[in-house]
Write a protein that holds these residues in place. Structure first.
Motif, PDB file in Angstrom:
ATOM      1  N   THR A 109      15.977   2.803  -6.684  1.00 51.76           N
ATOM      2  CA  THR A 109      15.132   3.168  -5.553  1.00 51.76           C
ATOM      3  C   THR A 109      15.959   3.872  -4.487  1.00 51.76           C
ATOM      4  OG1 THR A 109      13.609   1.319  -5.920  1.00 51.76           O
ATOM      5  CG2 THR A 109      13.633   2.289  -3.726  1.00 51.76           C
ATOM      6  N   LEU A 110      15.437   4.966  -3.962  1.00 49.82           N
ATOM      7  CA  LEU A 110      16.073   5.657  -2.843  1.00 49.82           C
ATOM      8  C   LEU A 110      15.605   4.997  -1.550  1.00 49.82           C
ATOM      9  CD1 LEU A 110      17.941   8.134  -2.280  1.00 49.82           C
ATOM     10  CD2 LEU A 110      15.846   9.405  -1.782  1.00 49.82           C
ATOM     11  N   THR A 111      16.532   4.391  -0.812  1.00 50.40           N
ATOM     12  CA  THR A 111      16.195   3.638   0.386  1.00 50.40           C
ATOM     13  C   THR A 111      15.931   4.565   1.571  1.00 50.40           C
ATOM     14  OG1 THR A 111      18.479   3.470   1.166  1.00 50.40           O
ATOM     15  CG2 THR A 111      17.726   1.802  -0.424  1.00 50.40           C
ATOM     16  N   SER A 112      15.521   3.966   2.687  1.00 52.80           N
ATOM     17  CA  SER A 112      15.332   4.737   3.914  1.00 52.80           C
ATOM     18  C   SER A 112      16.647   5.288   4.433  1.00 52.80           C
ATOM     19  CB  SER A 112      14.676   3.856   4.986  1.00 52.80           C
ATOM     20  OG  SER A 112      15.481   2.719   5.261  1.00 52.80           O
ATOM     21  N   GLY A 113      17.752   4.708   3.984  1.00 55.21           N
ATOM     22  CA  GLY A 113      19.073   5.222   4.323  1.00 55.21           C
ATOM     23  C   GLY A 113      19.537   6.323   3.394  1.00 55.21           C
ATOM     24  N   CYS A 114      18.640   6.749   2.470  1.00 57.02           N
ATOM     25  CA  CYS A 114      18.900   7.880   1.563  1.00 57.02           C
ATOM     26  C   CYS A 114      20.026   7.588   0.574  1.00 57.02           C
ATOM     27  CB  CYS A 114      19.202   9.149   2.361  1.00 57.02           C
ATOM     28  SG  CYS A 114      17.929   9.551   3.582  1.00 57.02           S
ATOM     29  N   ARG A 115      20.091   6.331   0.118  1.00 60.71           N
ATOM     30  CA  ARG A 115      21.033   5.925  -0.904  1.00 60.71           C
ATOM     31  C   ARG A 115      20.280   5.125  -1.967  1.00 60.71           C
ATOM     32  NH1 ARG A 115      23.028   9.032   1.968  1.00 60.71           N
ATOM     33  NH2 ARG A 115      25.060   8.982   2.981  1.00 60.71           N
ATOM     34  N   PHE A 116      20.826   5.096  -3.192  1.00 61.38           N
ATOM     35  CA  PHE A 116      20.152   4.407  -4.287  1.00 61.38           C
ATOM     36  C   PHE A 116      20.582   2.945  -4.383  1.00 61.38           C
ATOM     37  CE2 PHE A 116      19.513   8.745  -6.054  1.00 61.38           C
ATOM     38  CZ  PHE A 116      18.146   8.658  -6.250  1.00 61.38           C
ATOM     39  N   VAL A 117      19.612   2.087  -4.688  1.00 61.34           N
ATOM     40  CA  VAL A 117      19.867   0.688  -5.013  1.00 61.34           C
ATOM     41  C   VAL A 117      19.133   0.380  -6.316  1.00 61.34           C
ATOM     42  CG1 VAL A 117      20.166  -0.041  -2.618  1.00 61.34           C
ATOM     43  CG2 VAL A 117      17.883  -0.116  -3.655  1.00 61.34           C
ATOM     44  N   VAL A 118      19.584  -0.656  -7.003  1.00 57.20           N
ATOM     45  CA  VAL A 118      18.972  -1.039  -8.280  1.00 57.20           C
ATOM     46  C   VAL A 118      17.567  -1.584  -8.030  1.00 57.20           C
ATOM     47  CG1 VAL A 118      19.123  -2.575 -10.270  1.00 57.20           C
ATOM     48  CG2 VAL A 118      21.205  -1.532  -9.324  1.00 57.20           C
ATOM     49  N   ARG A 119      16.607  -1.064  -8.787  1.00 54.55           N
ATOM     50  CA  ARG A 119      15.231  -1.582  -8.722  1.00 54.55           C
ATOM     51  C   ARG A 119      14.979  -2.543  -9.862  1.00 54.55           C
ATOM     52  NH1 ARG A 119       9.829   1.798  -7.086  1.00 54.55           N
ATOM     53  NH2 ARG A 119       8.357   0.069  -7.284  1.00 54.55           N
ATOM     54  N   TRP A 120      15.210  -2.102 -11.089  1.00 49.01           N
ATOM     55  CA  TRP A 120      15.130  -2.960 -12.250  1.00 49.01           C
ATOM     56  C   TRP A 120      15.847  -2.290 -13.415  1.00 49.01           C
ATOM     57  CZ3 TRP A 120      12.788  -0.067 -15.926  1.00 49.01           C
ATOM     58  CH2 TRP A 120      11.763   0.799 -15.554  1.00 49.01           C
ATOM     59  N   SER A 121      16.116  -3.069 -14.440  1.00 45.88           N
ATOM     60  CA  SER A 121      16.749  -2.551 -15.651  1.00 45.88           C
ATOM     61  C   SER A 121      16.004  -3.154 -16.835  1.00 45.88           C
ATOM     62  CB  SER A 121      18.230  -2.928 -15.694  1.00 45.88           C
ATOM     63  OG  SER A 121      18.888  -2.332 -16.793  1.00 45.88           O
ATOM     64  N   GLY A 122      15.594  -2.302 -17.768  1.00 43.47           N
ATOM     65  CA  GLY A 122      14.683  -2.778 -18.800  1.00 43.47           C
ATOM     66  C   GLY A 122      15.186  -2.631 -20.214  1.00 43.47           C
ATOM     67  N   TRP A 123      14.314  -2.119 -21.048  1.00 40.11           N
ATOM     68  CA  TRP A 123      14.466  -2.121 -22.500  1.00 40.11           C
ATOM     69  C   TRP A 123      15.650  -1.279 -22.982  1.00 40.11           C
ATOM     70  CZ3 TRP A 123      11.236  -4.834 -25.793  1.00 40.11           C
ATOM     71  CH2 TRP A 123      11.416  -4.594 -27.161  1.00 40.11           C
ATOM     72  N   SER A 124      16.230  -1.714 -24.105  1.00 44.26           N
ATOM     73  CA  SER A 124      17.221  -0.887 -24.793  1.00 44.26           C
ATOM     74  C   SER A 124      16.941  -0.900 -26.285  1.00 44.26           C
ATOM     75  CB  SER A 124      18.653  -1.384 -24.535  1.00 44.26           C
ATOM     76  OG  SER A 124      18.842  -2.679 -25.066  1.00 44.26           O
ATOM     77  N   ASP A 125      17.218   0.223 -26.931  1.00 48.94           N
ATOM     78  CA  ASP A 125      17.031   0.377 -28.375  1.00 48.94           C
ATOM     79  C   ASP A 125      18.367   0.770 -28.988  1.00 48.94           C
ATOM     80  OD1 ASP A 125      14.110   0.310 -29.441  1.00 48.94           O
ATOM     81  OD2 ASP A 125      13.937   1.376 -27.531  1.00 48.94           O
ATOM     82  N   PRO A 126      19.138  -0.191 -29.543  1.00 49.81           N
ATOM     83  CA  PRO A 126      20.382   0.191 -30.207  1.00 49.81           C
ATOM     84  C   PRO A 126      20.110   1.234 -31.279  1.00 49.81           C
ATOM     85  CG  PRO A 126      20.220  -2.189 -29.982  1.00 49.81           C
ATOM     86  CD  PRO A 126      18.878  -1.631 -29.610  1.00 49.81           C
ATOM     87  N   PRO A 127      20.963   2.232 -31.467  1.00 44.47           N
ATOM     88  CA  PRO A 127      22.295   2.392 -30.860  1.00 44.47           C
ATOM     89  C   PRO A 127      22.302   3.082 -29.499  1.00 44.47           C
ATOM     90  CG  PRO A 127      21.960   4.100 -32.485  1.00 44.47           C
ATOM     91  CD  PRO A 127      20.728   3.261 -32.505  1.00 44.47           C
ATOM     92  N   ASN A 128      21.273   2.943 -28.734  1.00 48.99           N
ATOM     93  CA  ASN A 128      21.291   3.343 -27.327  1.00 48.99           C
ATOM     94  C   ASN A 128      21.532   4.837 -27.110  1.00 48.99           C
ATOM     95  OD1 ASN A 128      20.892   0.661 -26.834  1.00 48.99           O
ATOM     96  ND2 ASN A 128      22.972   0.244 -26.192  1.00 48.99           N
ATOM     97  N   ALA A 129      20.722   5.650 -27.739  1.00 47.43           N
ATOM     98  CA  ALA A 129      20.691   7.093 -27.481  1.00 47.43           C
ATOM     99  C   ALA A 129      19.220   7.480 -27.463  1.00 47.43           C
ATOM    100  CB  ALA A 129      21.442   7.859 -28.565  1.00 47.43           C
ATOM    101  N   TYR A 130      18.765   8.058 -26.354  1.00 46.71           N
ATOM    102  CA  TYR A 130      17.339   8.201 -26.122  1.00 46.71           C
ATOM    103  C   TYR A 130      16.953   9.632 -25.776  1.00 46.71           C
ATOM    104  CZ  TYR A 130      18.344   3.276 -25.117  1.00 46.71           C
ATOM    105  OH  TYR A 130      18.794   1.983 -25.175  1.00 46.71           O
ATOM    106  N   SER A 131      15.642   9.849 -25.695  1.00 44.95           N
ATOM    107  CA  SER A 131      15.156  11.071 -25.075  1.00 44.95           C
ATOM    108  C   SER A 131      15.258  10.899 -23.565  1.00 44.95           C
ATOM    109  CB  SER A 131      13.688  11.319 -25.456  1.00 44.95           C
ATOM    110  OG  SER A 131      12.818  10.525 -24.660  1.00 44.95           O
TER     111      SER A 131
END
Length: 226
Positions: free
Chosen positions: A137-159
């Motif tokens: 998420t881009l905060t009001s201070g114009c910097r990114f913070v973690v919002r969430w982290s989800g699914w992974s599909d090994p071997p972890n190369a995606y579109s």
């Protein structure tokens, strides 16, 4: 015009000239500003930008851009001051010799929710992030913070991901799955495996229809919720 460059060829240094840099170009493609932000030294060789910068402009923030490097770093720049270097750097993929797989892919940004979504091949040291689908998420201070982290599909190369109407769509890469996640919290909404061949092309959305293309030569069209 903004670009992120690869390695220099024919030189003793991979970062010679404008290589391994974020570059701002004029309409006639003259270099106006550039910056080479890579941390040195580092255990990973072939450290360059393998993706196109993504331009973002959220309310209350200056025009910015995001550039992802193969060393696992996400760099955030103010577009008017590229030469000053990134205003933020964030590990979004592992950067150890034991996890050398480069970060490849273009993130997607949703200005309405100020959310950046990307696909990472490895788990970084940043708390709250792991391999797979990541949201910042881009905060009001114009910097990114973690919002969430989800699914992974090994071997972890995606579109690359695509955001439309509050949903994140992507192909799982070598596994051949199509997946959709809710942007707000990372909950998986649906998945389908139409092929045993990889799906690496970014999904395309036209109104209520989502299109996927696979290495088997097929194109699939969906109308989620329809």
């Amino acid at each position: 015009v903004y670009a992120a460059t690869g390695n220099s060829q024919g030189s003793a240094r991979e970062d010679a000239g404008y290589a391994e840099a974020v570059v701002a170009l004029s309409p006639t493609l003259a270099v106006q500003q550039y910056n080479q932000p890579l941390r040195t030294p580092c255990c990973i060789t072939d450290r360059d930008f393998g993706t196109t910068p993504v331009l973002i402009h959220a309310r209350g923030c200056p025009p910015q851009l995001v550039a992802l490097n193969k060393n696992g770093d996400l760099f955030l720049y103010d577009r008017a001051n590229i030469a000053a270097g990134p205003v933020q750097s964030l590990w979004v993929a592992a950067n150890s010799a034991q996890s050398p797989l480069p970060l490849i892919g273009v993130p997607a940004f949703d200005p309405a929710t100020r959310t950046l979504v990307l696909m990472s091949p490895t788990t970084p040291s940043t708390p709250g992030l792991r391999a797979g689908l990541q949201a910042l998420t881009l905060t009001s201070g114009c910097r990114f913070v973690v919002r969430w982290s989800g699914w992974s599909d090994p071997p972890n190369a995606y579109s690359p991901p695509t955001i439309a109407r509050g949903v994140v769509y992507f192909g799982s890469g070598r596994n051949g799955f199509l997946r959709a996640f809710r942007l707000s919290d990372g909950r998986q909404l649906w998945n389908w495996r139409p092929s045993t061949q990889p799906i690496f092309a970014a999904p395309a959305v036209d109104r209520a229809t989502v299109f996927f293309a696979g290495w088997d030569g097929n194109v699939w069209a969906f109308k989620p919720g329809g």
